[in-house]
Design a protein around this motif. Structure first.
Motif, mmCIF file in Angstrom:
data_model
loop_
_atom_site.group_PDB
_atom_site.id
_atom_site.type_symbol
_atom_site.label_atom_id
_atom_site.label_comp_id
_atom_site.label_asym_id
_atom_site.label_seq_id
_atom_site.Cartn_x
_atom_site.Cartn_y
_atom_site.Cartn_z
ATOM 1 N N SER A 98 -2.523 4.238 -21.252
ATOM 2 C CA SER A 98 -1.216 4.845 -21.045
ATOM 3 C C SER A 98 -1.097 5.283 -19.590
ATOM 4 O O SER A 98 -1.974 5.993 -19.076
ATOM 5 N N ALA A 99 -0.017 4.877 -18.933
ATOM 6 C CA ALA A 99 0.205 5.280 -17.542
ATOM 7 C C ALA A 99 0.346 6.799 -17.439
ATOM 8 O O ALA A 99 -0.155 7.416 -16.497
ATOM 9 N N VAL A 100 0.993 7.400 -18.412
ATOM 10 C CA VAL A 100 1.140 8.859 -18.419
ATOM 11 C C VAL A 100 -0.233 9.514 -18.529
ATOM 12 O O VAL A 100 -0.531 10.483 -17.824
ATOM 13 N N ALA A 101 -1.087 8.990 -19.372
ATOM 14 C CA ALA A 101 -2.439 9.543 -19.520
ATOM 15 C C ALA A 101 -3.239 9.388 -18.231
ATOM 16 O O ALA A 101 -3.979 10.302 -17.841
ATOM 17 N N VAL A 102 -3.087 8.263 -17.558
ATOM 18 C CA VAL A 102 -3.782 8.056 -16.280
ATOM 19 C C VAL A 102 -3.350 9.122 -15.280
ATOM 20 O O VAL A 102 -4.183 9.716 -14.583
ATOM 21 N N LEU A 103 -2.057 9.382 -15.211
ATOM 22 C CA LEU A 103 -1.564 10.401 -14.279
ATOM 23 C C LEU A 103 -2.051 11.792 -14.661
ATOM 24 O O LEU A 103 -2.374 12.604 -13.781
ATOM 25 N N GLU A 104 -2.134 12.078 -15.938
ATOM 26 C CA GLU A 104 -2.664 13.374 -16.388
ATOM 27 C C GLU A 104 -4.146 13.509 -16.047
ATOM 28 O O GLU A 104 -4.608 14.574 -15.632
ATOM 29 N N LEU A 105 -4.894 12.428 -16.219
ATOM 30 C CA LEU A 105 -6.313 12.446 -15.861
ATOM 31 C C LEU A 105 -6.487 12.652 -14.353
ATOM 32 O O LEU A 105 -7.360 13.404 -13.919
#
Length: 115
Positions: A98-105
């Motif tokens: 998930s791109a959103v998860a990558v940004l959160e990480l």
């Protein structure tokens, strides 16, 4: 007159010997620098091969590539301070779908290691 000539010749020989030694040292230093560059490039390539495998998201690929480059190729002081952050990226981003998860990480790694 002979004494001046005989003293001048050994001095020239010493100068030539010193110059030759300096040239050899410069060549040796250049060889060492080239080997270090090859080692850094090999470590960077290995990092890419290990962590980019299976990555499908461009944002993840960018973060992983940047982390590998900063860890292995860029040795400026401002980048070497980011080592823990880059390791965090490499430990947590690969495989994220998930791109959103990558940004959160990315933000979690930033907060943990850069703030």
């Amino acid at each position: 007159m002979r004494t001046r000539v005989s003293r001048a010749v050994p001095a020239r020989r010493r100068s030539v010997a010193v110059l030759a030694a300096l040239v050899l040292l410069a060549v040796a230093a250049q060889c060492v620098a080239l080997e270090r560059e090859k080692d850094r490039q090999a470590a960077y390539d290995e990092c890419l091969l290990e962590y980019l495998k299976g990555t499908r998201l461009d944002v993840a690929s960018h973060l992983i590539t940047t982390a590998c480059r900063e860890l292995h190729l860029d040795t400026s002081p401002s980048v070497t301070d980011r080592g823990a952050y880059n390791i965090c990226i490499l430990e947590h981003v690969p495989g994220t779908e998930s791109a959103v998860a990558v940004l959160e990480l990315r933000e979690a790694c930033r907060r943990r290691h850069l703030d």
